[in-house]
Design a protein around this motif. Sequence first.
Motif, PDB file in Angstrom:
ATOM      1  N   VAL B   6       0.743  -1.133  -0.092  1.00 23.79           N
ATOM      2  CA  VAL B   6       0.074   0.163  -0.075  1.00 23.79           C
ATOM      3  C   VAL B   6       0.897   1.203  -0.141  1.00 23.79           C
ATOM      4  CG1 VAL B   6      -1.517   1.363   1.548  1.00 23.79           C
ATOM      5  CG2 VAL B   6      -2.088  -0.947   0.805  1.00 23.79           C
ATOM      6  N   VAL B   7       1.783   0.996   0.983  1.00 25.72           N
ATOM      7  CA  VAL B   7       2.655   2.726   0.816  1.00 25.72           C
ATOM      8  C   VAL B   7       3.520   2.690  -0.226  1.00 25.72           C
ATOM      9  CG1 VAL B   7       4.808   3.382   2.247  1.00 25.72           C
ATOM     10  CG2 VAL B   7       2.973   2.367   3.445  1.00 25.72           C
ATOM     11  N   GLU B   8       4.060   1.443  -0.716  1.00 21.85           N
ATOM     12  CA  GLU B   8       5.056   1.530  -2.216  1.00 21.85           C
ATOM     13  C   GLU B   8       3.994   2.265  -3.234  1.00 21.85           C
ATOM     14  OE1 GLU B   8       7.977   1.385  -2.339  1.00 21.85           O
ATOM     15  OE2 GLU B   8       8.401   0.864  -0.501  1.00 21.85           O
ATOM     16  N   ASN B   9       2.792   1.635  -3.177  1.00 22.42           N
ATOM     17  CA  ASN B   9       1.920   1.965  -4.343  1.00 22.42           C
ATOM     18  C   ASN B   9       1.651   3.691  -4.329  1.00 22.42           C
ATOM     19  OD1 ASN B   9       1.501  -0.392  -5.367  1.00 22.42           O
ATOM     20  ND2 ASN B   9      -0.518  -0.906  -4.334  1.00 22.42           N
ATOM     21  N   LEU B  10       1.423   3.864  -2.954  1.00 23.34           N
ATOM     22  CA  LEU B  10       1.198   5.615  -2.966  1.00 23.34           C
ATOM     23  C   LEU B  10       2.475   6.397  -3.280  1.00 23.34           C
ATOM     24  CD1 LEU B  10      -0.712   5.697   0.264  1.00 23.34           C
ATOM     25  CD2 LEU B  10      -1.645   6.224  -2.066  1.00 23.34           C
ATOM     26  N   LYS B  11       3.687   5.698  -2.870  1.00 27.71           N
ATOM     27  CA  LYS B  11       5.107   6.276  -2.892  1.00 27.71           C
ATOM     28  C   LYS B  11       5.299   6.645  -4.605  1.00 27.71           C
ATOM     29  CE  LYS B  11       8.445   5.270  -0.548  1.00 27.71           C
ATOM     30  NZ  LYS B  11       9.060   4.250   0.205  1.00 27.71           N
ATOM     31  N   HIS B  12       4.600   5.369  -5.495  1.00 25.00           N
ATOM     32  CA  HIS B  12       4.961   5.248  -6.546  1.00 25.00           C
ATOM     33  C   HIS B  12       4.330   6.404  -7.416  1.00 25.00           C
ATOM     34  CE1 HIS B  12       6.283   2.570  -9.920  1.00 25.00           C
ATOM     35  NE2 HIS B  12       5.043   2.903 -10.677  1.00 25.00           N
ATOM     36  N   ARG B  13       3.253   7.072  -7.103  1.00 19.73           N
ATOM     37  CA  ARG B  13       2.692   8.102  -7.748  1.00 19.73           C
ATOM     38  C   ARG B  13       2.734   9.343  -6.757  1.00 19.73           C
ATOM     39  NH1 ARG B  13      -2.957   6.700  -5.889  1.00 19.73           N
ATOM     40  NH2 ARG B  13      -2.644   4.422  -5.148  1.00 19.73           N
ATOM     41  N   PRO B  14       3.843   9.847  -6.484  1.00 13.69           N
ATOM     42  CA  PRO B  14       3.962  10.834  -5.477  1.00 13.69           C
ATOM     43  C   PRO B  14       2.918  12.004  -5.703  1.00 13.69           C
ATOM     44  CG  PRO B  14       6.037  10.691  -6.729  1.00 13.69           C
ATOM     45  CD  PRO B  14       5.093   9.669  -7.225  1.00 13.69           C
ATOM     46  N   VAL B  15       2.868  12.622  -6.897  1.00 12.78           N
ATOM     47  CA  VAL B  15       2.361  13.913  -7.265  1.00 12.78           C
ATOM     48  C   VAL B  15       0.729  13.759  -6.968  1.00 12.78           C
ATOM     49  CG1 VAL B  15       1.752  15.560  -8.875  1.00 12.78           C
ATOM     50  CG2 VAL B  15       3.998  14.497  -8.949  1.00 12.78           C
ATOM     51  N   ARG B  16       0.192  12.691  -7.354  1.00 10.63           N
ATOM     52  CA  ARG B  16      -1.249  12.359  -7.158  1.00 10.63           C
ATOM     53  C   ARG B  16      -1.378  12.116  -5.818  1.00 10.63           C
ATOM     54  NH1 ARG B  16      -2.700   7.637 -10.613  1.00 10.63           N
ATOM     55  NH2 ARG B  16      -0.672   7.807 -11.660  1.00 10.63           N
ATOM     56  N   THR B  17      -0.530  11.334  -5.196  1.00  8.96           N
ATOM     57  CA  THR B  17      -0.639  10.997  -3.648  1.00  8.96           C
ATOM     58  C   THR B  17      -0.955  12.418  -2.860  1.00  8.96           C
ATOM     59  OG1 THR B  17       0.230   8.799  -4.038  1.00  8.96           O
ATOM     60  CG2 THR B  17       0.120   9.761  -1.666  1.00  8.96           C
ATOM     61  N   LEU B  18       0.062  13.256  -3.291  1.00  7.11           N
ATOM     62  CA  LEU B  18       0.415  14.674  -2.675  1.00  7.11           C
ATOM     63  C   LEU B  18      -0.794  15.582  -2.880  1.00  7.11           C
ATOM     64  CD1 LEU B  18       2.753  15.565  -0.839  1.00  7.11           C
ATOM     65  CD2 LEU B  18       3.234  17.139  -2.743  1.00  7.11           C
ATOM     66  N   LEU B  19      -1.295  15.503  -4.056  1.00  2.48           N
ATOM     67  CA  LEU B  19      -2.457  16.384  -4.238  1.00  2.48           C
ATOM     68  C   LEU B  19      -3.954  15.980  -3.583  1.00  2.48           C
ATOM     69  CD1 LEU B  19      -2.129  17.060  -8.372  1.00  2.48           C
ATOM     70  CD2 LEU B  19      -1.976  18.792  -6.207  1.00  2.48           C
ATOM     71  N   SER B  20      -3.888  14.562  -3.578  1.00  9.27           N
ATOM     72  CA  SER B  20      -5.051  13.954  -2.849  1.00  9.27           C
ATOM     73  C   SER B  20      -5.092  14.238  -1.322  1.00  9.27           C
ATOM     74  CB  SER B  20      -4.934  12.533  -3.093  1.00  9.27           C
ATOM     75  OG  SER B  20      -4.962  12.076  -4.249  1.00  9.27           O
ATOM     76  N   ILE B  21      -3.854  14.217  -0.878  1.00  6.62           N
ATOM     77  CA  ILE B  21      -3.776  14.747   0.524  1.00  6.62           C
ATOM     78  C   ILE B  21      -4.023  16.024   0.711  1.00  6.62           C
ATOM     79  CG2 ILE B  21      -1.916  14.757   2.515  1.00  6.62           C
ATOM     80  CD1 ILE B  21      -0.783  12.188   1.346  1.00  6.62           C
ATOM     81  N   VAL B  22      -3.267  16.966  -0.089  1.00  7.11           N
ATOM     82  CA  VAL B  22      -3.612  18.262   0.080  1.00  7.11           C
ATOM     83  C   VAL B  22      -5.249  18.805   0.011  1.00  7.11           C
ATOM     84  CG1 VAL B  22      -3.307  20.884  -1.008  1.00  7.11           C
ATOM     85  CG2 VAL B  22      -1.246  19.101  -0.740  1.00  7.11           C
TER      86      VAL B  22
END
Lengths: 227, 364
Positions: B6-22
């Motif tokens: 799960v963590v690796e998957n999120l790290k794999h698409r850092p921009v999308r992950t960051l945008l979702s979090i923001v």
Amino acid sequence: MSDRPIISIHGLRKTYRAGEVEVHALRGVDLDVQAGEFVSIVGPSGSGKSTLFNIVGGLTPPTAGSIHLAGHDLLGLTDVQRTELRKTTVGFVFQKYNLLPTLTARDNIMIARHIADKNGPLDPKFEEILQLLGLGKRMDHKPRALSGGEQQRVAIARAIVNHPAILLADEPTGNLDTENSVAVLGLLRDLNQRLGQTILMITHNPEAAAYGHRIVRMRDGRIEAED
Amino acid sequence: MINKLVVENLKHRPVRTLLSIVAISIQVTMVLTLVGLGAGMVNEQARRAKGVGADIIIRAPSNSVITFSVSMPAKLIPAVIEKEPHVTAAAGVLLHGTDMFSYVTGLDLTQFNKLNGGFKFERGGPFQNPGDVMVDSYYASEHKLHVGDKVPILNRPWRLSGIYETGMLARLVVPLDTLQDLTANTGKISVIYVKLDDPARTREVIASLKQKLKDYQIRSMEEYASLYSVGSVPMLKEFIWVVIALGVLVGFLVVFLSMYTAVLERTREIGVLKALGASPQYILNILLRETVLLAIAGSILGILMAYVTRFTINQVIKGALIQAIVYDWWPITAGIALVGSMLGAIYPGLKAARQDAIEALAYE
Ligand SMILES: Nc1ncnc2c1ncn2[C@@H]1O[C@H](COP(=O)(O)OP(=O)(O)O)[C@@H](O)[C@H]1O
Ligand SMILES: [Mg+2]
């Protein structure tokens, strides 16, 4: 080799329906495989080799005929039962390695164990297999840092980590150069000879096919000949 | 193991992950800021109400905790309240709103000073004539006022006679008579503060007053201060609901898009997991865990950002609006973030779980 075949297939049919069109991918296949055998399957494109694998591996149900795998009757299985079969009884190796890109080589193997609800330490026998892979420290690299041959060896280890009754390899050397092909085929032969792993391998390459104890030829959804 | 994936998957698409979090965090910050401002406003009012030094507060019937639109006759004080045993002092004040957040308070200093000994002045002193105004130190520094300045309130200039220590009743105080005449409220007041010879008799006196002043809201100062809550700020509750609804929607949309693209991208991987014997629940579990992680990260970021908005608000508008840190709303906003995100993950998750393994493996 025991008398009771580990795979026993009679009159197996598979018909795909795409709208109005029916494709008869398998038109009555008969095949017995003994435990510990290494069988090569060859045949032209579209002859039904992959379809046969998908049925044996529980990815898709057969249309008619009888098929028994390690005591399981695959004809009337539910989705849940086929999932269980993939988890416990078969291991797949594909032409395109198909490692999970976000996990290291080691974790690609560990996730297969996790899916099968095994989370303890690796058994010594499997540690030996990891030695056979010859990857050493590279086990902690992600797939993109590994060569095709290395990735395919990891994929093979992943396929057998849960000790499946049968290993299904669909053109495992199709994407590899000669040197890497030899390494992968050598690994398959080692697994078969040292551990008695039953293997079914699809291939286009006659040299690769020669690694098997026998070669099964398919054409138009039937088994044409054996030698 | 699954958490690693799960963590690796999120790290794999850092921009999308960051945008979702923001995106998720913005909603959390918005609610926390809004509620924090409401709570800050209310706490400050409760603090100032206590600063008066009275034991009992009397308000006209049918006023909400912080509105004072209905007024009552000032002659209640001599006619009823001062006749009550144990009452040592009583003062009436008139409140008049000047804008959405502020109001001006009219009071009679001789009456009021008996409650608590009078205002403590930092500069200047009490009213000298009917056109004078007194402000607290917050108001003075916020508006950069000095004693003797002209202060425009209710469309006329007032002379600033003194600046007193904050925490006493109000920010802006003018003589009661002047405010009554100016707002056509002659003889009327909004609130009466009552002081007793012995605070232990508060309940007894309240009971007695209730007999005489039917329907009036008569409470101890303690009880009154405890009534202040975010829910008593007019419109705030409705506003919070709107922001919550928007927050759920934003969380839903962002997670939906992010997860939907992730599922499409990972079609092959999902096929591989299925070939390895992963059940639909296993696949769904992976995606839901990714979503929960996004929601948790978004909530934490949102909480941190609420500290930033508080700092900014306190710097920019000193004193007028105080944003409290509302700890009890942390789990609520996190819950809202989670609900929105989960709703967004359902469709992509089910799509992935139902994916046919053979088709998925053939996917380029
Ligand atoms: N999912 C499917 N739907 C419809 N037709 C299919 C599907 N998979 C395979 N086929 C058809 O079945 C036949 C056998 O295909 P396949 O088993 O992949 O052969 P091979 O692996 O020997 O090339 C082909 O004609 C192919 O087009
Ligand atoms: Mg094929």
